[in-house]
Enzyme design. Structure first.
Site, PDB file in Angstrom:
ATOM      1  N   GLY A 122       0.788  -1.227   0.000  1.00 55.69           N
ATOM      2  CA  GLY A 122       0.000   0.000   0.000  1.00 55.69           C
ATOM      3  C   GLY A 122       0.819   1.275   0.000  1.00 55.69           C
ATOM      4  CE  LYS A 123       7.748   3.995   0.752  1.00 56.81           C
ATOM      5  NZ  LYS A 123       7.474   4.853   1.914  1.00 56.81           N
ATOM      6  CD  GLU A 172       9.897  19.142 -15.411  1.00 54.85           C
ATOM      7  OE1 GLU A 172      10.921  18.793 -14.778  1.00 54.85           O
ATOM      8  OE2 GLU A 172       8.828  19.496 -14.875  1.00 54.85           O
ATOM      9  CB  CYS A 206       4.691  20.483 -13.583  1.00 54.72           C
ATOM     10  SG  CYS A 206       5.657  19.101 -12.939  1.00 54.72           S
ATOM     11  CG  ASN A 244      12.091   6.915  -0.388  1.00 58.17           C
ATOM     12  OD1 ASN A 244      12.048   5.682  -0.399  1.00 58.17           O
ATOM     13  ND2 ASN A 244      12.569   7.601   0.624  1.00 58.17           N
ATOM     14  CB  THR A 248       6.294  10.222  -7.897  1.00 60.30           C
ATOM     15  OG1 THR A 248       7.655  10.658  -7.996  1.00 60.30           O
ATOM     16  CG2 THR A 248       6.001   9.817  -6.466  1.00 60.30           C
ATOM     17  CG  HIS A 336       0.634  19.593 -11.299  1.00 63.46           C
ATOM     18  ND1 HIS A 336       0.993  18.891 -12.429  1.00 63.46           N
ATOM     19  CD2 HIS A 336       1.707  19.537 -10.467  1.00 63.46           C
ATOM     20  CE1 HIS A 336       2.224  18.438 -12.286  1.00 63.46           C
ATOM     21  NE2 HIS A 336       2.679  18.816 -11.102  1.00 63.46           N
ATOM     22  CE  LYS A 341      -2.928   9.992   1.554  1.00 60.57           C
ATOM     23  NZ  LYS A 341      -3.980   9.061   1.961  1.00 60.57           N
ATOM     24  CE  LYS A 345      -0.655  14.570   2.137  1.00 57.26           C
ATOM     25  NZ  LYS A 345       0.817  14.640   2.362  1.00 57.26           N
ATOM     26  CG  ASN A 417       4.226  14.184 -12.349  1.00 56.42           C
ATOM     27  OD1 ASN A 417       3.542  14.898 -13.094  1.00 56.42           O
ATOM     28  ND2 ASN A 417       5.049  14.685 -11.451  1.00 56.42           N
ATOM     29  CB  SER A 451       9.016  22.475  -8.632  1.00 53.07           C
ATOM     30  OG  SER A 451       8.195  21.488  -8.063  1.00 53.07           O
TER      31      SER A 451
END
Length: 544
Positions: A122-123, A172, A206, A244, A248, A336, A341, A345, A417, A451
């Protein structure tokens, strides 16, 4: 007093130069070079006010339009942006006429990647909210993906590239520090005999795709517009070093044809932008595809930019319509989406803003108000970092999230992404996830973040009919299901291959062409001067 000047009554006005000067000061922002005939211009050339304004603006004033009469004004007593534009004779209902999306056929399941990486179950699927991730071998780059998405749009919608006057690419994914991706796309325009095409590439993480879109909208609404459409391309290959951040990643490209009388119309005069300096994500190593990422800082920057942009949007809308708005103004919301997750948020953060602005609203009555009350006194900085607040408002907004946002998540969850294309893949997801009657009349929030940082919030209204666009886009649903799931070992090997061969020359790619969709452009070879040669897989019949 408000009044209208037009070609018919300008010659009847008796205004001296002093009065004309006051008109110039008050209404200079409403003047533009019109598309009138030379005969019409000559007909008004003896008018003192016209001669004065023409001299002051250093251009021939072919059309002069001042605020429309009060009868056509909005509730604030001021002309709305749409009314002003129509009075000026500028194109109405500027927006998206056609849309196409491309993503690689190769993908990996996040559940398989969890097992391969030895992380807790589930990570990636729950912690990131992702299901699959698209990736590329060494046959694809930003040029090939852009060529593919543009050519597919041309074929699917029957677009004549001779009728396109602006082409801008947001990306980019840099493969050359000088030569633009747009210049590579001119191979397609050359076949139409069209070399009169404005625009180049736009880069800021992005956000580049949104910058390209806004630039194209500005061009169509400017005196430079020659009546042709604009083509916006947004695309990237999101690839991370082993660690990590690697889950993504993703890859994809979107092409949008922009013009007047569109079924998807962008609201004028209300977009809000927030810019700042931050090292949350950046690519200082020009010999590598991998970025440097500060994940926690990036989340904080994203949520802060969202908050600031929403405040700015509401203020501009308040000035436009004379009333405050909230989240109820939008039937759907596109964000975006680096990973889903963060989208969850984002909705919680906006819902908290709603609570703070109007805690007595019906939305927060009873138990909802009791759950929200402990967070009433958080400042913006605390709200951006409070995990407890995010959890509480995620729970409070669960039903609305399902209605307003889940329809926008199909592609981001299953591709990953796409950087500059991410926001617009959410819009494409929405269009295929709802019926025409559920879309027409809806206002859609659009939040773009890059970013570094650059962010904007704007909105569009679905005026319809959208069947030509949604019919074409539904082909990607079939493509999503056609993708075979790669073994995680094959995904890792593909990442390593790209790392080992990045900027190698001369080079002959080795990834199987059979892994590509029909109609996909790919790198055939790179010669000893870094020059890339492209070929195309034979296209299958495109359904509309």
């Amino acid at each position: 007093s408000s009044f209208t000047l037009n070609l018919r009554n300008l010659t009847d006005l008796s205004i001296d130069r002093r009065t004309g000067a006051s008109i110039e000061r008050r209404f200079s922002s409403y003047l533009f070079i019109g598309a009138t005939t030379l005969a019409a211009a000559q007909a008004i050339s003896s008018s003192p006010v016209v001669l004065h304004l023409a001299a002051a603006s250093h251009a021939l004033l072919q059309t002069a339009i001042v605020t429309p009469p009060a009868a056509s004004m909005g509730t604030t007593g001021h002309a709305t942006p749409v009314e002003v534009m129509r009075a000026r004779g500028l194109p109405a209902d500027v927006g998206i006429l056609a849309m196409e999306i491309y993503f690689p056929k190769t993908c990996v399941k996040q559940t398989d990647l969890e097992k391969h990486d030895g992380v807790s179950e589930g990570k990636y699927t729950i912690g990131l909210g992702q299901e699959r991730m698209a990736y590329c071998g060494d046959r694809e780059d930003i040029n090939s993906m852009s060529l593919t998405v543009v050519q597919n749009l041309v074929e699917r919608f029957g677009v004549d590239l001779a009728t396109v006057g602006r082409l801008e690419v947001g990306t980019e994914t840099i493969i050359d520090k000088s030569k633009s991706v747009k210049s590579a796309l001119m191979m397609l325009f050359a076949t139409a005999g069209n070399h009169d095409v404005e625009g180049v590439d736009t880069t800021n993480a992005c956000y580049g795709g949104t910058a390209a879109l806004l630039n194209s909208l500005n061009w169509i609404e400017s005196s430079a517009w020659d009546g042709r459409t604009a083509l916006v391309v947004a695309g990237d290959i999101a690839l991370y070093a082993n660690g990590n951040a690697r889950p993504t990643g993703g890859a994809g490209a979107v092409a949008m044809l922009i013009g007047p009388n569109a079924p998807l119309v962008f609201d004028r005069g209300v977009r809000s932008t927030f810019m700042d300096h931050a090292y949350d994500f950046y690519k200082p190593q020009l010999d590598s595809e991998y970025p440097v990422v500060d994940g926690q800082l990036s989340v904080t920057c994203y949520l802060n930019a969202l908050n600031r942009c929403f405040d700015g949007y509401k203020e501009k809308m308040r000035k436009r319509i004379g009333a405050d708005i909230g989240l109820d103004a939008f039937k759907y919301c596109c964000f975006h989406a680096p990973y889903n997750k963060l989208v969850q948020k984002s909705w919680a953060r906006l819902l908290y803003n709603e609570f703070r602005a109007n805690p007595g609203s019906a939305r927060f009555a009873g138990a909802a108000g009791e759950a929200a009350a402990p967070f009433a006194d958080l400042d913006d900085k605390e709200a951006n970092s409070s995990a407890d607040m995010i959890r509480a408002f995620t729970k409070l907004g669960k039903q609305e999230y399902a209605e307003k946002i889940v329809p926008t998540t199909l592609l981001p969850i299953n591709i990953g992404n796409m950087y500059t294309a991410s926001l617009y893949s959410g819009l494409a997801s929405l269009l295929v996830s709802r019926r025409e009657e559920e879309l027409v009349g809806a206002r859609v929030m659009m939040f773009s973040y890059g970013s570094g940082l650059a962010a904007s919030m704007f909105s569009l209204v679905v005026k319809g009919p959208v069947a030509p666009i949604t019919g074409a886009l539904r082909s990607f649903v079939d493509r999503l299901h056609e993708r075979p799931d790669s073994r995680p070992e094959d995904f890792v090997a593909a990442c390593q291959l790209r790392e080992d061969t990045h900027m190698t020359f001369p080079y002959q790619p080795v990834s199987p062409v059979e892994q590509l969709y029909p109609g996909t452009y790919y790198i055939d070879s790179i010669d000893d001067k870094y020059r890339r040669k492209y070929a195309r897989v034979a296209p299958a019949p495109l359904s509309v």
